[in-house]
Scaffold this active site. Structure first.
Site, PDB file in Angstrom:
ATOM      1  N   SER A  15      53.631 -68.813 114.093  1.00  0.00           N
ATOM      2  CA  SER A  15      52.821 -69.506 115.090  1.00  0.00           C
ATOM      3  C   SER A  15      53.709 -70.434 115.903  1.00  0.00           C
ATOM      4  CB  SER A  15      51.727 -70.332 114.408  1.00  0.00           C
ATOM      5  OG  SER A  15      51.230 -71.289 115.322  1.00  0.00           O
ATOM      6  N   HIS A  40      52.085 -65.394 117.030  1.00  0.00           N
ATOM      7  CA  HIS A  40      50.749 -66.012 117.056  1.00  0.00           C
ATOM      8  C   HIS A  40      50.742 -67.183 118.043  1.00  0.00           C
ATOM      9  CE1 HIS A  40      46.866 -66.928 115.052  1.00  0.00           C
ATOM     10  NE2 HIS A  40      47.202 -68.207 115.160  1.00  0.00           N
ATOM     11  N   ASP A  42      48.448 -70.234 119.640  1.00  0.00           N
ATOM     12  CA  ASP A  42      47.273 -71.066 119.388  1.00  0.00           C
ATOM     13  C   ASP A  42      46.843 -71.775 120.664  1.00  0.00           C
ATOM     14  OD1 ASP A  42      46.719 -70.787 116.531  1.00  0.00           O
ATOM     15  OD2 ASP A  42      48.739 -71.602 116.277  1.00  0.00           O
ATOM     16  N   MET A  44      44.196 -74.146 122.519  1.00  0.00           N
ATOM     17  CA  MET A  44      43.210 -75.190 122.204  1.00  0.00           C
ATOM     18  C   MET A  44      42.824 -75.904 123.497  1.00  0.00           C
ATOM     19  SD  MET A  44      44.854 -76.822 118.757  1.00  0.00           S
ATOM     20  CE  MET A  44      45.817 -75.827 117.597  1.00  0.00           C
ATOM     21  N   HIS A  76      45.046 -66.653 119.524  1.00  0.00           N
ATOM     22  CA  HIS A  76      43.968 -67.292 118.749  1.00  0.00           C
ATOM     23  C   HIS A  76      43.319 -68.337 119.649  1.00  0.00           C
ATOM     24  CE1 HIS A  76      43.005 -70.019 114.990  1.00  0.00           C
ATOM     25  NE2 HIS A  76      41.913 -69.600 115.601  1.00  0.00           N
ATOM     26  N   MET A  78      41.038 -71.169 120.308  1.00  0.00           N
ATOM     27  CA  MET A  78      40.228 -72.265 119.753  1.00  0.00           C
ATOM     28  C   MET A  78      39.635 -73.008 120.947  1.00  0.00           C
ATOM     29  SD  MET A  78      42.816 -73.265 116.707  1.00  0.00           S
ATOM     30  CE  MET A  78      44.133 -72.347 117.502  1.00  0.00           C
ATOM     31  N   MET A 147      40.146 -68.962 108.575  1.00  0.00           N
ATOM     32  CA  MET A 147      40.897 -70.226 108.665  1.00  0.00           C
ATOM     33  C   MET A 147      41.046 -70.801 107.254  1.00  0.00           C
ATOM     34  SD  MET A 147      41.795 -70.724 111.810  1.00  0.00           S
ATOM     35  CE  MET A 147      42.604 -72.284 111.450  1.00  0.00           C
ATOM     36  N   ASP A 182      45.180 -68.224 108.201  1.00  0.00           N
ATOM     37  CA  ASP A 182      45.853 -69.113 109.158  1.00  0.00           C
ATOM     38  C   ASP A 182      45.675 -70.558 108.714  1.00  0.00           C
ATOM     39  OD1 ASP A 182      46.915 -70.388 111.348  1.00  0.00           O
ATOM     40  OD2 ASP A 182      45.485 -69.567 112.805  1.00  0.00           O
TER      41      ASP A 182
HETATM   42  C1  DX5 Z   1      45.794 -74.331 113.461  1.00  0.00           C
HETATM   43  C2  DX5 Z   1      46.379 -73.075 114.023  1.00  0.00           C
HETATM   44  C3  DX5 Z   1      47.481 -72.503 113.232  1.00  0.00           C
HETATM   45  C4  DX5 Z   1      48.662 -73.386 113.000  1.00  0.00           C
HETATM   46  C5  DX5 Z   1      49.057 -73.167 111.576  1.00  0.00           C
HETATM   47  O1  DX5 Z   1      44.603 -74.618 114.077  1.00  0.00           O
HETATM   48  O2  DX5 Z   1      45.382 -72.065 114.169  1.00  0.00           O
HETATM   49  O3  DX5 Z   1      47.877 -71.219 113.730  1.00  0.00           O
HETATM   50  O4  DX5 Z   1      49.773 -73.124 113.818  1.00  0.00           O
HETATM   51  O5  DX5 Z   1      50.034 -74.092 111.252  1.00  0.00           O
HETATM   52  P1  DX5 Z   1      50.625 -74.248 109.788  1.00  0.00           P
HETATM   53  O6  DX5 Z   1      51.213 -72.925 109.411  1.00  0.00           O
HETATM   54  O7  DX5 Z   1      51.624 -75.333 109.960  1.00  0.00           O
HETATM   55  O8  DX5 Z   1      49.481 -74.642 108.890  1.00  0.00           O
HETATM   56 ZN    ZN Z   2      46.110 -70.009 114.745  1.00  0.00          ZN
END
Ligand code: DX5
Ligand code: ZN
Length: 228
Positions: A15, A40, A42, A44, A76, A78, A147, A182
């Site tokens: 990620s 990956h 993320d 947000m 992903h 969010m 999650m 994740d």
């Molecule tokens: C959190 C993200 C993850 C995040 C995971 O909301 O969806 O993808 O990058 O990070 P680690 O591996 O540090 O828990």
């Molecule tokens: Zn993620």
């Protein structure tokens, strides 16, 4: 490998949330040289989760590099009302797009929209959302994302109770759907998740927080029994 081949294999997905954004291309190249093929991303929006991170511009900036090395971009979302953004992410070069079950009343329609734009589709569940939430849409999914922390931040500890949920999701989905975990994935938590039925393992801080991200990728892939 095509994205659909990758979805059928067991993979660790670094990620980029925990990467050094000033050296993003270099960091992605580094983990891909070590064998990573699923990157990956993320996204947000400051509403579904408090932080604001990145959008289609970054997907587009990485697309040639990732695709050129035989990899896929696993996006992903969010974000609230993800159906409004699917076209932009597909145009930017996303291969898989995962929305949150909790982020729209139109989960089925959004999955259809993702497919219409030529991407594979995933649905993510927050820790408090039961596995059974996916029952009516399971047959339409390429991927389900469990999650294993609350979404929004890297570096949080793995929620141990989610392991049984991974097992329930695998039973619900059958064998054809990729099951991604994740949050808090490292060399200690990846193995039990694999044993419970996970096939995609997102790891952010474990990889990009390490002194040697390539070596950290290999270690977690080995722990997951994934392709290195
Ligand atoms: C959190 C993200 C993850 C995040 C995971 O909301 O969806 O993808 O990058 O990070 P680690 O591996 O540090 O828990
Ligand atoms: Zn993620």
């Amino acid at each position: 490998m095509t994205p659909s081949d990758l979805l059928r294999s067991r993979r660790v997905a670094p990620s980029i949330l925990s990467s050094d954004f000033a050296r993003l291309g270099e960091q992605v190249a580094d983990v891909m040289a070590a064998g990573a093929r699923v990157i990956h991303v993320d996204v947000m929006d400051g509403h579904f989760v408090p932080p604001i991170t990145i959008g289609p511009l970054i997907v587009s900036a990485l697309a040639d590099r990732v695709h050129g090395a035989g990899g896929m971009l696993d996006v992903h979302l969010m974000i609230e009302r993800p159906e409004r953004q699917i076209e932009e992410f597909a145009k930017a070069g996303a291969d898989n797009v995962t929305l949150h079950f909790e982020a729209t009343p139109h989960v089925h329609r959004t999955v259809q929209l993702i497919h219409e734009h030529g991407c594979s589709a995933g649905v993510a569940l927050n820790p408090a959302t039961p596995a059974a939430a996916l029952a009516e849409v399971a047959g339409d999914l390429d991927l389900a994302l469990c999650m294993t922390v609350n979404p929004g931040w890297g570096g949080q500890p793995f929620i141990a109770a989610t392991n049984d949920k991974v097992r329930r999701l695998r039973a619900l989905l059958g064998d054809a759907v990729a099951l991604e975990v994740d949050g808090g994935i490292d060399t200690a938590t990846a193995g039990p998740c694999a044993e419970a039925g996970a096939t995609f393992f997102v790891a952010g801080s474990h990889i990009f927080g390490a002194d040697d991200p390539a070596a950290a990728y290999v270690a977690v892939a080995q722990a997951a029994g994934a392709v290195v």
